[in-house]
Design a protein around this motif. Structure first.
Motif, PDB file in Angstrom:
ATOM      1  N   ALA A 227     -34.351 -15.820   5.581  1.00  0.00           N
ATOM      2  CA  ALA A 227     -33.680 -14.627   6.113  1.00  0.00           C
ATOM      3  C   ALA A 227     -32.174 -14.817   5.978  1.00  0.00           C
ATOM      4  O   ALA A 227     -31.507 -15.280   6.887  1.00  0.00           O
ATOM      5  CB  ALA A 227     -34.064 -14.424   7.565  1.00  0.00           C
ATOM      6  N   GLU A 228     -31.661 -14.479   4.808  1.00  0.00           N
ATOM      7  CA  GLU A 228     -30.229 -14.617   4.600  1.00  0.00           C
ATOM      8  C   GLU A 228     -29.590 -13.236   4.556  1.00  0.00           C
ATOM      9  O   GLU A 228     -30.271 -12.240   4.334  1.00  0.00           O
ATOM     10  CB  GLU A 228     -29.934 -15.415   3.336  1.00  0.00           C
ATOM     11  N   PRO A 229     -28.272 -13.172   4.760  1.00  0.00           N
ATOM     12  CA  PRO A 229     -27.601 -11.868   4.713  1.00  0.00           C
ATOM     13  C   PRO A 229     -27.832 -11.166   3.372  1.00  0.00           C
ATOM     14  O   PRO A 229     -28.016 -11.806   2.332  1.00  0.00           O
ATOM     15  CB  PRO A 229     -26.126 -12.229   4.895  1.00  0.00           C
ATOM     16  N   ILE A 230     -27.820  -9.855   3.419  1.00  0.00           N
ATOM     17  CA  ILE A 230     -28.085  -9.030   2.232  1.00  0.00           C
ATOM     18  C   ILE A 230     -27.206  -9.428   1.057  1.00  0.00           C
ATOM     19  O   ILE A 230     -27.690  -9.637  -0.055  1.00  0.00           O
ATOM     20  CB  ILE A 230     -27.852  -7.544   2.560  1.00  0.00           C
ATOM     21  N   TRP A 231     -25.888  -9.535   1.295  1.00  0.00           N
ATOM     22  CA  TRP A 231     -24.979  -9.776   0.183  1.00  0.00           C
ATOM     23  C   TRP A 231     -25.071 -11.191  -0.358  1.00  0.00           C
ATOM     24  O   TRP A 231     -24.758 -11.430  -1.523  1.00  0.00           O
ATOM     25  CB  TRP A 231     -23.542  -9.400   0.562  1.00  0.00           C
ATOM     26  N   THR A 232     -25.553 -12.134   0.452  1.00  0.00           N
ATOM     27  CA  THR A 232     -25.794 -13.486  -0.063  1.00  0.00           C
ATOM     28  C   THR A 232     -26.926 -13.429  -1.084  1.00  0.00           C
ATOM     29  O   THR A 232     -26.827 -14.003  -2.173  1.00  0.00           O
ATOM     30  CB  THR A 232     -26.143 -14.455   1.089  1.00  0.00           C
ATOM     31  N   GLY A 233     -27.992 -12.724  -0.737  1.00  0.00           N
ATOM     32  CA  GLY A 233     -29.120 -12.584  -1.658  1.00  0.00           C
ATOM     33  C   GLY A 233     -28.738 -11.869  -2.937  1.00  0.00           C
ATOM     34  O   GLY A 233     -29.157 -12.255  -4.033  1.00  0.00           O
ATOM     35  N   ILE A 234     -27.938 -10.824  -2.819  1.00  0.00           N
ATOM     36  CA  ILE A 234     -27.504 -10.094  -4.012  1.00  0.00           C
ATOM     37  C   ILE A 234     -26.607 -10.981  -4.878  1.00  0.00           C
ATOM     38  O   ILE A 234     -26.741 -11.012  -6.104  1.00  0.00           O
ATOM     39  CB  ILE A 234     -26.803  -8.780  -3.622  1.00  0.00           C
ATOM     40  N   GLY A 235     -25.708 -11.737  -4.251  1.00  0.00           N
ATOM     41  CA  GLY A 235     -24.867 -12.674  -5.002  1.00  0.00           C
ATOM     42  C   GLY A 235     -25.701 -13.715  -5.726  1.00  0.00           C
ATOM     43  O   GLY A 235     -25.438 -14.056  -6.882  1.00  0.00           O
ATOM     44  N   ARG A 236     -26.728 -14.223  -5.047  1.00  0.00           N
ATOM     45  CA  ARG A 236     -27.626 -15.200  -5.657  1.00  0.00           C
ATOM     46  C   ARG A 236     -28.320 -14.608  -6.885  1.00  0.00           C
ATOM     47  O   ARG A 236     -28.454 -15.251  -7.915  1.00  0.00           O
ATOM     48  CB  ARG A 236     -28.658 -15.622  -4.609  1.00  0.00           C
ATOM     49  N   ARG A 237     -28.771 -13.353  -6.753  1.00  0.00           N
ATOM     50  CA  ARG A 237     -29.461 -12.690  -7.867  1.00  0.00           C
ATOM     51  C   ARG A 237     -28.507 -12.474  -9.045  1.00  0.00           C
ATOM     52  O   ARG A 237     -28.879 -12.669 -10.207  1.00  0.00           O
ATOM     53  CB  ARG A 237     -30.064 -11.367  -7.392  1.00  0.00           C
TER      54      ARG A 237
ATOM     55  N   HIS B  28     -21.306 -12.768   0.064  1.00  0.00           N
ATOM     56  CA  HIS B  28     -21.561 -12.450  -1.342  1.00  0.00           C
ATOM     57  C   HIS B  28     -21.136 -13.626  -2.224  1.00  0.00           C
ATOM     58  O   HIS B  28     -21.872 -14.043  -3.126  1.00  0.00           O
ATOM     59  CB  HIS B  28     -20.779 -11.191  -1.689  1.00  0.00           C
ATOM     60  N   LEU B  29     -19.966 -14.184  -1.937  1.00  0.00           N
ATOM     61  CA  LEU B  29     -19.464 -15.332  -2.694  1.00  0.00           C
ATOM     62  C   LEU B  29     -20.372 -16.545  -2.501  1.00  0.00           C
ATOM     63  O   LEU B  29     -20.660 -17.265  -3.462  1.00  0.00           O
ATOM     64  CB  LEU B  29     -18.035 -15.668  -2.272  1.00  0.00           C
ATOM     65  N   ASP B  30     -20.823 -16.771  -1.272  1.00  0.00           N
ATOM     66  CA  ASP B  30     -21.721 -17.907  -1.013  1.00  0.00           C
ATOM     67  C   ASP B  30     -22.995 -17.812  -1.837  1.00  0.00           C
ATOM     68  O   ASP B  30     -23.463 -18.806  -2.396  1.00  0.00           O
ATOM     69  CB  ASP B  30     -22.068 -17.986   0.476  1.00  0.00           C
ATOM     70  N   GLY B  31     -23.556 -16.616  -1.944  1.00  0.00           N
ATOM     71  CA  GLY B  31     -24.749 -16.448  -2.769  1.00  0.00           C
ATOM     72  C   GLY B  31     -24.438 -16.597  -4.244  1.00  0.00           C
ATOM     73  O   GLY B  31     -25.185 -17.229  -4.990  1.00  0.00           O
ATOM     74  N   LEU B  32     -23.313 -16.046  -4.647  1.00  0.00           N
ATOM     75  CA  LEU B  32     -22.911 -16.089  -6.059  1.00  0.00           C
ATOM     76  C   LEU B  32     -22.673 -17.520  -6.533  1.00  0.00           C
ATOM     77  O   LEU B  32     -23.037 -17.886  -7.646  1.00  0.00           O
ATOM     78  CB  LEU B  32     -21.642 -15.256  -6.242  1.00  0.00           C
ATOM     79  N   THR B  33     -22.046 -18.324  -5.695  1.00  0.00           N
ATOM     80  CA  THR B  33     -21.707 -19.693  -6.074  1.00  0.00           C
ATOM     81  C   THR B  33     -22.714 -20.711  -5.567  1.00  0.00           C
ATOM     82  O   THR B  33     -22.506 -21.914  -5.740  1.00  0.00           O
ATOM     83  CB  THR B  33     -20.308 -20.058  -5.534  1.00  0.00           C
ATOM     84  N   ARG B  34     -23.765 -20.214  -4.920  1.00  0.00           N
ATOM     85  CA  ARG B  34     -24.804 -21.094  -4.348  1.00  0.00           C
ATOM     86  C   ARG B  34     -24.183 -22.106  -3.384  1.00  0.00           C
ATOM     87  O   ARG B  34     -24.569 -23.270  -3.352  1.00  0.00           O
ATOM     88  CB  ARG B  34     -25.587 -21.779  -5.452  1.00  0.00           C
ATOM     89  N   ALA B  35     -23.201 -21.642  -2.607  1.00  0.00           N
ATOM     90  CA  ALA B  35     -22.492 -22.523  -1.674  1.00  0.00           C
ATOM     91  C   ALA B  35     -23.316 -22.836  -0.435  1.00  0.00           C
ATOM     92  O   ALA B  35     -23.038 -23.797   0.261  1.00  0.00           O
ATOM     93  CB  ALA B  35     -21.161 -21.893  -1.255  1.00  0.00           C
ATOM     94  N   VAL B  36     -24.310 -22.019  -0.163  1.00  0.00           N
ATOM     95  CA  VAL B  36     -25.197 -22.282   0.970  1.00  0.00           C
ATOM     96  C   VAL B  36     -26.620 -22.343   0.438  1.00  0.00           C
ATOM     97  O   VAL B  36     -26.963 -21.681  -0.534  1.00  0.00           O
ATOM     98  CB  VAL B  36     -25.075 -21.178   2.058  1.00  0.00           C
ATOM     99  N   PRO B  37     -27.456 -23.169   1.084  1.00  0.00           N
ATOM    100  CA  PRO B  37     -28.841 -23.245   0.605  1.00  0.00           C
ATOM    101  C   PRO B  37     -29.558 -21.911   0.803  1.00  0.00           C
ATOM    102  O   PRO B  37     -29.248 -21.169   1.723  1.00  0.00           O
ATOM    103  CB  PRO B  37     -29.468 -24.344   1.465  1.00  0.00           C
ATOM    104  N   GLU B  38     -30.497 -21.640  -0.078  1.00  0.00           N
ATOM    105  CA  GLU B  38     -31.251 -20.393   0.025  1.00  0.00           C
ATOM    106  C   GLU B  38     -32.077 -20.428   1.294  1.00  0.00           C
ATOM    107  O   GLU B  38     -32.687 -21.436   1.627  1.00  0.00           O
ATOM    108  CB  GLU B  38     -32.147 -20.219  -1.201  1.00  0.00           C
ATOM    109  N   ALA B  39     -32.078 -19.330   2.022  1.00  0.00           N
ATOM    110  CA  ALA B  39     -32.819 -19.244   3.277  1.00  0.00           C
ATOM    111  C   ALA B  39     -33.757 -18.052   3.215  1.00  0.00           C
ATOM    112  O   ALA B  39     -33.539 -17.108   2.461  1.00  0.00           O
ATOM    113  CB  ALA B  39     -31.845 -19.087   4.442  1.00  0.00           C
TER     114      ALA B  39
END
Length: 185
Positions: A162-172, A149-160
């Motif tokens: 098929a990424e984990p659910i909480w990464t996508g929600i953090g990104r949004r 969730h934090l990785d998506g929120l802070t854009r710490a990992v490149p968008e993929a």
């Protein structure tokens, strides 16, 4: 001679426990939480992120808290409202109220874990983090989902794709926070 002011009523005692007793009880609950299945310790960010102007809270964190509090409040209100819908049927009520309460708990746990992971990533002193989460073991909150969730929120990992659910929600959540801050300017 009678007074113009009515006598003060004696102060009523609240039925809800407050103060040191409740604080002690809450601490006992926090201390008895089981550890996360695969607790994570988040290493500091590779490059220090620029501090927000005026040492303010990053808009992504504010949006994160708003997002989860909105969901937590919805689930809690649902649990409370179920008494009017199913107060006459204990089986329906107990099933539905526990669904709502455990969903609220899951959002709360994820929120605390994500914020704790953020503070770990900012290299906050471990003793301060323990004090902030009021637990001798802050890793009980920092789960793999909280880190995703934090990785998506802070854009710490490149968008993929098929990424984990909480990464996508953090990104949004971060994307929505960025849009809101642009509208303010």
């Amino acid at each position: 001679m009678t007074s113009l002011h009515p006598r003060k009523r004696p102060q009523r005692r609240s039925e809800t426990p407050r103060g040191p007793q409740q604080a002690t009880g809450l601490q006992q609950i926090r201390d008895s939480l089981p550890p996360a299945p695969d607790p994570c310790t988040v290493p500091p960010a590779p490059a220090p992120a620029p501090a927000p102007a005026g040492d303010g809270v990053p808009p992504e964190l504010l949006a994160l808290v708003s997002h989860h509090c909105r969901h937590i409040n919805t689930y809690l209100a649902r649990a409370q409202h179920l008494q009017t819908l199913h107060g006459d049927n204990v089986r329906h009520w107990q099933r539905l109220v526990l669904y709502a309460l455990t969903d609220a708990l899951a959002h709360n746990h994820l929120l605390v874990g994500t914020l704790a992971a953020y503070l770990q990533r900012q290299d906050l002193d471990p003793d301060l983090l323990r004090r902030y989460v009021q637990s001798p073991d802050p890793d009980r909150y920092i789960t793999a989902e909280a880190v995703q969730h934090l990785d998506g929120l802070t854009r710490a990992v490149p968008e993929a794709a098929a990424e984990p659910i909480w990464t996508g929600i953090g990104r949004r959540i971060a994307r929505d926070a960025g849009h809101r801050s642009q509208l303010k300017n």
